[in-house]
Every structure is written in structure tokens, then in C-alpha cells.
Motif scaffolding. Sequence first.
Motif, PDB file in Angstrom:
ATOM      1  N   VAL A 147     -57.483  92.796  14.147  1.00  0.00           N
ATOM      2  CA  VAL A 147     -57.929  93.673  13.353  1.00  0.00           C
ATOM      3  C   VAL A 147     -58.101  93.303  11.712  1.00  0.00           C
ATOM      4  N   GLU A 148     -57.226  92.532  11.282  1.00  0.00           N
ATOM      5  CA  GLU A 148     -57.724  91.862   9.939  1.00  0.00           C
ATOM      6  C   GLU A 148     -58.659  91.189   9.856  1.00  0.00           C
ATOM      7  N   LYS A 149     -58.900  90.474  10.884  1.00  0.00           N
ATOM      8  CA  LYS A 149     -60.025  89.310  11.208  1.00  0.00           C
ATOM      9  C   LYS A 149     -61.315  90.204  11.282  1.00  0.00           C
ATOM     10  N   GLN A 150     -61.456  91.172  12.137  1.00  0.00           N
ATOM     11  CA  GLN A 150     -62.400  92.132  12.434  1.00  0.00           C
ATOM     12  C   GLN A 150     -62.981  92.842  11.112  1.00  0.00           C
ATOM     13  N   CYS A 151     -61.957  93.223  10.293  1.00  0.00           N
ATOM     14  CA  CYS A 151     -62.059  93.609   8.952  1.00  0.00           C
ATOM     15  C   CYS A 151     -62.737  92.694   8.097  1.00  0.00           C
ATOM     16  N   GLN A 152     -62.443  91.701   7.922  1.00  0.00           N
ATOM     17  CA  GLN A 152     -62.779  90.568   7.066  1.00  0.00           C
ATOM     18  C   GLN A 152     -64.231  90.286   7.403  1.00  0.00           C
ATOM     19  N   ASP A 153     -64.343  90.064   8.739  1.00  0.00           N
ATOM     20  CA  ASP A 153     -65.598  89.731   9.286  1.00  0.00           C
ATOM     21  C   ASP A 153     -66.776  90.977   8.959  1.00  0.00           C
ATOM     22  N   GLU A 154     -66.300  92.200   9.026  1.00  0.00           N
ATOM     23  CA  GLU A 154     -67.106  93.107   8.835  1.00  0.00           C
ATOM     24  C   GLU A 154     -67.568  93.476   7.344  1.00  0.00           C
ATOM     25  N   GLU A 156     -67.248  91.035   5.198  1.00  0.00           N
ATOM     26  CA  GLU A 156     -68.301  89.858   4.869  1.00  0.00           C
ATOM     27  C   GLU A 156     -69.697  89.988   5.096  1.00  0.00           C
ATOM     28  N   GLN A 157     -69.824  90.769   6.568  1.00  0.00           N
ATOM     29  CA  GLN A 157     -71.126  90.986   6.888  1.00  0.00           C
ATOM     30  C   GLN A 157     -71.592  91.839   6.010  1.00  0.00           C
ATOM     31  N   VAL A 158     -71.092  93.064   5.565  1.00  0.00           N
ATOM     32  CA  VAL A 158     -71.622  93.783   4.497  1.00  0.00           C
ATOM     33  C   VAL A 158     -72.083  93.189   3.194  1.00  0.00           C
ATOM     34  N   LEU A 159     -71.267  92.341   2.751  1.00  0.00           N
ATOM     35  CA  LEU A 159     -71.406  91.367   1.499  1.00  0.00           C
ATOM     36  C   LEU A 159     -72.541  90.405   1.701  1.00  0.00           C
ATOM     37  N   VAL A 160     -72.833  90.105   2.988  1.00  0.00           N
ATOM     38  CA  VAL A 160     -73.876  89.129   2.959  1.00  0.00           C
ATOM     39  C   VAL A 160     -75.160  89.948   3.267  1.00  0.00           C
ATOM     40  N   ASP A 161     -75.190  90.984   3.949  1.00  0.00           N
ATOM     41  CA  ASP A 161     -76.230  91.958   4.324  1.00  0.00           C
ATOM     42  C   ASP A 161     -76.643  92.229   2.287  1.00  0.00           C
ATOM     43  N   LYS A 162     -75.711  92.722   1.646  1.00  0.00           N
ATOM     44  CA  LYS A 162     -76.097  93.219   0.221  1.00  0.00           C
ATOM     45  C   LYS A 162     -76.616  91.985  -0.331  1.00  0.00           C
ATOM     46  N   ALA A 163     -75.781  90.770  -0.303  1.00  0.00           N
ATOM     47  CA  ALA A 163     -76.434  89.632  -0.686  1.00  0.00           C
ATOM     48  C   ALA A 163     -77.745  88.975  -0.647  1.00  0.00           C
TER      49      ALA A 163
END
Lengths: 282, 118
Positions: A147-154, A156-163
Motif C-alpha cells: 500500500v505504501e509503495k502504491q501510494c508513493q507510486d501514485e 510520484e505519478q501525480v508529481l511527474v504529470d504536473k512536472a
Amino acid sequence: MIMVFLLALLAAADVKPAPARNYKIDDASRGKTLELRVATGVVTSVHFPSPVLVEDVVCGNPGAFVIKPTLANTQLNFGPQPSVGKSFATNCNVPLSTGLTVTIGIIASATPDTFVDVLVELKTPPTPAPVKTTIDESAVEERVFKVEKQCQDEHEQVLVDKAAQAIVMRHINERAIHDFVILAVLDHVKIGSRGLLRFSVENHTRVPWAAGAVRVSFYVPGKDVKVIETKAGFTKPIAGVAEEIFGAVSFEMIDLPADAKFSLEVLERNGSRHPKVDGFRL
Amino acid sequence: MSLLLSLLLTVQPQRTVSVSAKDPAPHISVGIAENAVTSFLLYAEPTKAELLLDGRKEDVPIHKNTVHIVAKKAKIGAKGVLTAFMPGGQKLVIEAIMTKFDLADGYITVVVVDERGG
């Protein structure tokens, strides 16, 4: 021993014992009256699913019975008194330790040729055994990790999309020198509406150079120069002899015109060596 | 025997009576019979309970939230009044009428509801 005693009594009284009866006591049985048939000379036992509050048992004709609790108060033995000498009907309210009260309607017979209850058993429906839950701690840890990994991935994905949408970066690499102090404006990074300029200061003198304020301004041809409000920071406050330090300055870019040319000046604290790079575009 | 058994099967069972919380002296009517006990499970433990029967008034023992009327020998139709003094000032007036055994109440639960029945 009790059964032998009962059988002896039955033989003596010549009564016909009814088969043992079972009643279920549950919510559906609330409001119903239990029928009990007793006779002089016969002990009738009622077995309850939970202990009886014997001192609170109340009967409509208390003198006509001998009521004896047995088996840790989960059983009441009803024995009509021979002295009554006649048939009669009465009732008893029997409170249980669970809060349920059982109302027993009793028909007592003095005649020997009758059916008599010998044993009446009240039962509560069996409650399903609680399901034992065993916790596999390693599985829990694995699940938490996932779950933690999934949260981190999600995240990070949001961060990358915004970046990808918001970050713009450009190398500027414009330089200027003032009294052997070299200022280089290296990069411009735009994150959303916020702009960052990264620069370096090289001190090629024999006197240390101390960083002071950073002044950023822009101008559009034909218009006055405007100074931008900024915040600045340095990797070190002082550039020693032949040392290079880095700094950055941030500012708001919403109101900046697209064709503006910028200048960045780094002031020396308590000095007059102010290198300035002029005329670069973002 | 069969007559007695048929009577027994028609004994009035346990029932629930609702009273209003806003009524200072709600009235309840029950049937009692000789050789029968009529018990009342009240919504709270009364501070006192007394029975007026045959022109005599006597205290009724209280067992936690429960009081009992054990009817004496009396003519059918004779009336008695059990008054339970409840905490908060409410008086439960329980009118007991002598009746046949098969019409007597055995166990009554008294609950409080508001005027909307909630």
C-alpha cells in the motif's frame, strides 16, 4: 438417583408421564406462556438455559407448591402440595439471569390418571461459534508495504504529470565580470507561475567576496526598467579566494511580458564589486 | 383435566403496554385472577408501590423494576388499584379487575413513549 425416585413416585401415583419436552427460548418465544402439567406426588423438573433468580420467582398460588432449585439454579423442581387436595391452575413468573422472564402456566392435577410433565427443558438456540481470526503479521507487513509503495507510486505519478505540464527549464549561460568577480546566470526554471534563476559567482581576486542582495529587473524597449521582488539564497555566504559559489533567486512570473529582457545583479555585502548580467531572455 | 388444559392454553400471555412520558398519571388496565400472579416490568424502579384492594391499602414489595399483584379470592369484576410512584414524579395507575383465569394477564412490560409513539 433422581430418575429412580421419579419412577417410584410415578408408579405410586399411577400417572402417565409425558415424554420429556423441549422448548426453545429466543426472541420469537417472548410473549408466550409455557404450559406445564404437574400432579400431586410427582416432581416436575424444568431446566432453564441460564440460572434462575430464585428469590424473584413469584407464583400466583405460592402455598400450593414446593419449588426447589437444583443444578446451580438452572433447574426448578415443582412439587404440588398434597394438602391442596384438588386440581387448580396457576402461573409463575421466573426471571432468568439473562434478563428474560419466563411465564409458566401451571395446571396441577390431584387425580392420578393424567398426563404429567416430568422433565421440560428450555433451550436457547445455539449461537454460532465466533470465527477465529488469525493475523499473519508477515502478510500484514507485506500488505502495508504494498500500500505504501502504491501510494508513493501514485504520488510520484501525480508529481511527474504536473512536472511535465508545469516545469520549463532553459540554459541561459550568460556571464559578466566586475573587478575579477565573475557572475554567470546559468539556468532558468519555471514551475507553474514561479520562476527561478540559478547563477554562480567566481571570485578571482585575493580578497574574499561576501554575498549581499540580489537584484533582478527587466525592461521592454521603450518602457522604464522595473525591479522584480525576489527571494535569494546561496550555497555559501562568502566566496573565498579563487572560489565559486552558487546562488538562486525566485520571483513571480505572472505579470512579466514575453518580450522582456532581464538583468541580474549580485551586490557585494559591504563592498563595491557588483557583477551584473544584462539583457538575457527567459 | 381437559377443561383445565383448554383454559390454560388460552391464558393471556405476556404483553407490552406503552405509556406517555408526558402523562403524569397514565392509566393501565389489567386482568387478574385468583391463583394467578400478574407481574409488571416497569421502565424504572419505582420508589414506592401500593395496592388498594377490598378497601384496604397495602404496600407492594418491589423487586428492582418489577412489582407483582398476587390476586386474592374475590368476585369476578371486583376492582383493585396498584399505584407505582416512579422517579420523576410520574404515577402509574394500574387498574386490576378480577377475571377468569384464562383472561388474566401474566406478565406485562411497561415502556415509555412520547406522544408521537417514538
